[in-house]
Design a protein around this motif. Structure first.
Motif, PDB file in Angstrom:
ATOM      1  N   ILE A 510     105.613  82.978  22.197  1.00  0.00           N
ATOM      2  CA  ILE A 510     106.109  82.918  23.487  1.00  0.00           C
ATOM      3  C   ILE A 510     104.921  82.415  24.514  1.00  0.00           C
ATOM      4  O   ILE A 510     104.923  81.680  25.415  1.00  0.00           O
ATOM      5  N   GLY A 511     104.127  83.662  24.454  1.00  0.00           N
ATOM      6  CA  GLY A 511     102.677  83.544  25.273  1.00  0.00           C
ATOM      7  C   GLY A 511     101.871  82.588  25.163  1.00  0.00           C
ATOM      8  O   GLY A 511     101.573  81.880  26.334  1.00  0.00           O
ATOM      9  N   HIS A 512     102.034  81.854  23.920  1.00  0.00           N
ATOM     10  CA  HIS A 512     101.276  80.520  23.476  1.00  0.00           C
ATOM     11  C   HIS A 512     102.038  79.252  24.325  1.00  0.00           C
ATOM     12  O   HIS A 512     101.169  78.536  24.980  1.00  0.00           O
ATOM     13  N   GLU A 513     103.359  79.291  24.524  1.00  0.00           N
ATOM     14  CA  GLU A 513     103.863  78.154  24.707  1.00  0.00           C
ATOM     15  C   GLU A 513     103.825  78.555  26.271  1.00  0.00           C
ATOM     16  O   GLU A 513     103.683  77.258  27.267  1.00  0.00           O
ATOM     17  N   MET A 514     103.917  79.634  27.095  1.00  0.00           N
ATOM     18  CA  MET A 514     103.850  79.835  28.398  1.00  0.00           C
ATOM     19  C   MET A 514     102.312  79.384  28.966  1.00  0.00           C
ATOM     20  O   MET A 514     102.435  78.643  30.174  1.00  0.00           O
ATOM     21  N   THR A 515     101.312  79.658  28.182  1.00  0.00           N
ATOM     22  CA  THR A 515     100.230  79.263  28.634  1.00  0.00           C
ATOM     23  C   THR A 515     100.025  77.774  28.481  1.00  0.00           C
ATOM     24  O   THR A 515      99.026  77.374  29.254  1.00  0.00           O
ATOM     25  N   HIS A 516     100.725  77.153  27.474  1.00  0.00           N
ATOM     26  CA  HIS A 516     100.432  75.786  27.597  1.00  0.00           C
ATOM     27  C   HIS A 516     100.733  75.128  29.043  1.00  0.00           C
ATOM     28  O   HIS A 516     100.378  73.990  29.507  1.00  0.00           O
ATOM     29  N   GLY A 517     101.489  75.706  29.929  1.00  0.00           N
ATOM     30  CA  GLY A 517     101.911  75.096  31.198  1.00  0.00           C
ATOM     31  C   GLY A 517     100.645  75.496  32.077  1.00  0.00           C
ATOM     32  O   GLY A 517     100.697  75.007  33.074  1.00  0.00           O
ATOM     33  N   PHE A 518      99.716  75.959  31.532  1.00  0.00           N
ATOM     34  CA  PHE A 518      98.183  76.335  32.249  1.00  0.00           C
ATOM     35  C   PHE A 518      97.200  76.047  31.560  1.00  0.00           C
ATOM     36  O   PHE A 518      95.967  76.545  31.759  1.00  0.00           O
ATOM     37  N   ASP A 519      97.075  75.288  30.361  1.00  0.00           N
ATOM     38  CA  ASP A 519      95.867  74.653  29.860  1.00  0.00           C
ATOM     39  C   ASP A 519      95.470  73.489  30.463  1.00  0.00           C
ATOM     40  O   ASP A 519      95.848  73.267  31.477  1.00  0.00           O
ATOM     41  N   ASP A 520      94.309  72.999  29.827  1.00  0.00           N
ATOM     42  CA  ASP A 520      93.671  71.989  30.467  1.00  0.00           C
ATOM     43  C   ASP A 520      94.658  70.890  30.646  1.00  0.00           C
ATOM     44  O   ASP A 520      94.078  70.154  31.706  1.00  0.00           O
ATOM     45  N   GLU A 521      95.555  70.792  30.085  1.00  0.00           N
ATOM     46  CA  GLU A 521      96.435  69.429  30.385  1.00  0.00           C
ATOM     47  C   GLU A 521      97.796  69.913  31.299  1.00  0.00           C
ATOM     48  O   GLU A 521      97.997  69.401  32.171  1.00  0.00           O
ATOM     49  N   GLY A 522      98.362  71.057  30.700  1.00  0.00           N
ATOM     50  CA  GLY A 522      99.338  71.455  31.387  1.00  0.00           C
ATOM     51  C   GLY A 522      99.347  71.932  32.740  1.00  0.00           C
ATOM     52  O   GLY A 522     100.152  71.826  33.717  1.00  0.00           O
ATOM     53  N   ALA A 523      98.085  72.481  33.086  1.00  0.00           N
ATOM     54  CA  ALA A 523      97.603  72.595  34.409  1.00  0.00           C
ATOM     55  C   ALA A 523      97.871  71.672  35.597  1.00  0.00           C
ATOM     56  O   ALA A 523      97.446  72.158  36.669  1.00  0.00           O
TER      57      ALA A 523
END
Length: 675
Positions: A510-523
């Protein structure tokens, strides 16, 4: 098949299926017998948790790897197999999902009929190829293939317009090659050379199976490979494809038609039923090159090219000589698999891939409960709260950017278990005796389903994975996190397990997928799913610098021989792993067990949390698969998905007394802390 062109960051890429002593899981939740006490936790935690298992386990001949994911998949596959056998035993109502699923499976299991037909199903295509006279004929043929969802020459997909995410747009991506990635055409190392040799031999086998003698087939192979190499020269690398800004080119169809008259954009789109004034050509360089080659490459070379790609696309549905030829390349050379999986295993996968929502309805009705969905939703909400607190406590981000980040976090669309709106298969015709035709009917239906969405409002109830899928994903244009029913099983999730196990398992996902919203692409996407900057200039610069830290760290990890992790390719997944562990741990500390110190099986709650993470990633792969993944997989190998995040997380140091001098030790001021 129509490309899924969304940047959907999934938890894993590919895993094989095999059965590895899964009985130990149900009661203890931690398997101490697999631990290697000779390894210090602070030297190599992955090896400490899984070392004895790695040293003693054997990868079955039908597999390219073995591990915890495979155990879970094997059990799910058995369930699907039982469902398919069950619906096949009794006559089903014509047109029902039960009838279509049962007859699709039966047609694929009818090996006698498939053998008898040989390559008859594709002979009409080969005849059409023989009749091609010029570039106009080439485009007419590939457009026919496109409407059957099987076009080697251009990649078409449909997804939200990344700069107007409320509306769907047609997207065109680079295509045209048969090897996994453009770099295979240009690398000269021995492992790549072996794959290329196997690919060329596979091409030759297909040509010879359909009438060419050895000499002619060799000439055809050389021509096709050289054409693919020219197409590959225009491709962006996997790292370049990760930048959403430079892969967005919304262009007027009229302008494209003028720039690339041989590709004939207006006529092409009209022929395939795409009615749009503008489209997103993600990699224009490829289409410019393709337009040139349509003029300069002799028609006979194009005919050989299409002959191979039609046969390659159909090979798995033809007689065993075609199936075996493909396996020698795709199974043995690429992944190290030694034996073809039994037909029933392949057909379970194909049924799920082709009629996912139909089979998925049967699966969730029998195997997924509302209680599991509610427990999962509670965990998602807890992690969302934990993430919000972490954002509040960031020492590198301004308050204004924090506020926007939390708005995006709170806007997450959460999908758990299965869709609320099942796909309609009423236009799909399935019979029990024509496997190839069944595949074709499904492909045409999928194509029309996608094309019908172009220019229309986005339906955010859609799912990109079927319910039994053992995976999860974040989709930035929907700003959603999605967890299919398949992954909500042990070792990720078990309603009988203590919180440490579940938060270290599915909590980390869950935390992994949430962080994808704020990774170098998702952000780069806002809360509504638009490719739009919401960062201050100063905060953006700090974020880029932290991303560079991640790249540098993972570049230092050695996969096999002299092959290192590609830090630039895996940046987003590595950031999501690092963030996922931290967020899951904070959420775990909100629970009663997380605030306690009571030991279970000799381990503290914190130790159990980290052990759960290590167990989830238990894995052993064939060397061929490791090399393959190093080229194309945006995820790091399992060992580094464990050791990388934990080496940067203080509570892990405390839980296992990690000290200076231990191999995983990183000084506190050097540890990566992003989210």
């Amino acid at each position: 098949m129509m490309n899924k062109l969304l940047y959907a960051a999934s938890f894993l890429i590919i895993f094989s299926a095999c059965n590895t002593n899964k009985e130990y899981i149900a009661g203890k939740f931690i398997e101490t017998g697999y631990m290697d006490s000779a390894v210090k936790p602070g030297d190599n935690f992955f090896q400490f948790i899984n070392g004895k298992w790695i040293d003693t386990v054997h990868i079955p001949e039908t597999e390219s790897g073995i591990g915890a994911f495979d155990d879970l998949y094997y059990g799910t596959r058995d369930r699907l197999h039982a469902l398919l056998n069950s619906v096949s035993k009794t006559e089903q109502k014509a047109g029902s999902i039960e009838q279509k699923v049962a007859d699709f499976y039966a047609s694929g299991m009818d090996s006698a009929a498939i053998e008898q037909r040989g390559y008859d199903p594709v002979k009409p295509y080969l005849q059409q190829i023989d009749s091609i006279k010029d570039a106009t004929g080439i485009m007419a043929f590939v457009n026919k293939l496109e409407m059957e969802n099987s076009n080697p020459l251009y990649g078409q997909g449909v997804s939200p317009d990344e700069k107007n995410s409320a509306v769907n747009i047609a997207i065109y991506t680079q295509a045209g090659i048969g090897l996994p990635d453009r770099d295979y055409y240009f690398k000269t190392d021995s492992s790549t050379a072996k794959v290329v040799a196997a690919y060329k031999n596979y091409m030759k086998q297909l040509f010879m199976l359909t009438g060419s003698d050895s000499s002619k087939a060799a000439i055809e192979v050389a021509q096709v490979y050289e054409l693919e190499k020219q197409l590959a020269s225009s491709h962006k690398t996997n790292v370049q494809l990760r930048d959403p800004q430079t892969n967005y080119h919304k262009m007027a169809v009229a302008d494209l038609d003028k720039q690339m008259p041989v590709f004939a954009w207006k006529n092409t789109l009209s022929t395939i039923g795409v009615h749009a004034d503008s489209v997103n050509v993600s990699q224009p360089e490829y289409y410019i090159k393709l337009n040139q080659l349509l003029q300069s490459i002799p028609v006979d070379v194009w005919k050989s090219y299409f002959k191979f790609h039609v046969l390659n696309d159909a090979a798995s549905a033809l007689s065993s000589d075609f199936v075996n030829a493909k396996f020698e390349y795709a199974g043995k050379a690429l992944s190290g698999q030694q034996k073809l999986r039994p037909r029933w295993q392949r057909m379970v996968v194909n049924t799920d891939n082709t009629l996912g929502d139909a089979l998925g309805q049967l699966y969730v009705k029998k195997y997924f409960t509302g209680d599991a969905k509610q427990r999962m939703l509670d965990m998602v909400n807890n992690l969302q709260k934990a993430f919000a607190k972490r954002i509040d406590n960031l020492d590198w981000m301004s308050d204004s950017t924090k506020a926007v980040a939390k708005d995006k976090l709170n806007a997450f669309l959460k999908k758990i278990g299965y869709t609320d709106k099942w796909r309609d298969y009423s236009k799909v015709t399935i019979t029990s005796d024509k496997y190839f035709e069944n595949l074709l009917s499904c492909a045409k239906n999928e194509y029309q389903y996608q094309v019908d969405k172009i220019g229309k409002p986005v339906d955010k109830t859609e799912w990109e994975m079927s319910p039994p899928t053992i995976n999860a994903y974040y989709n930035p244009t929907f700003n959603e996190i999605v967890f299919p029913a398949g992954i909500l099983q042990f070792p990720f999730f078990d309603p009988n397990a203590d919180d440490a196990i579940n938060y270290g398992g599915i909590g980390m996902v869950i935390g992994h997928e949430m962080t994808h919203g704020f990774d170098d692409e998702g952000a780069q996407y806002d809360k509504d799913g638009n490719l739009k900057n919401w960062w201050s200039k100063e905060d953006s610069a700090k974020f880029v610098a932290k991303s560079k830290q991640v790249i540098d760290l993972y570049n230092s990890y050695v996969i096999i021989d002299s092959i290192h992790v590609n830090g630039a390719l895996t940046t987003g997944e590595n950031m999501a792993d690092i963030g996922g562990v931290a967020i899951a741990y904070d959420a775990f500390k909100m629970t009663k067990q997380g605030q306690d110190t009571t030991r279970i099986d000799g381990f503290t709650p914190d130790q159990r949390f980290f052990i759960s993470i290590g167990q989830v990633w238990r894995e052993k792969l064939k060397p061929e698969t490791m090399r393959f993944y190093a080229n194309v997989d945006p995820h790091s190998p399992a060992m580094f998905r464990v050791n990388g995040p934990l080496a940067n997380f203080g509570p892990f140091y405390k839980a296992f007394n990690v000290q200076p001098g231990d191999k995983m030790f990183i000084p506190e001021d050097k540890r990566i802390k992003i989210w």
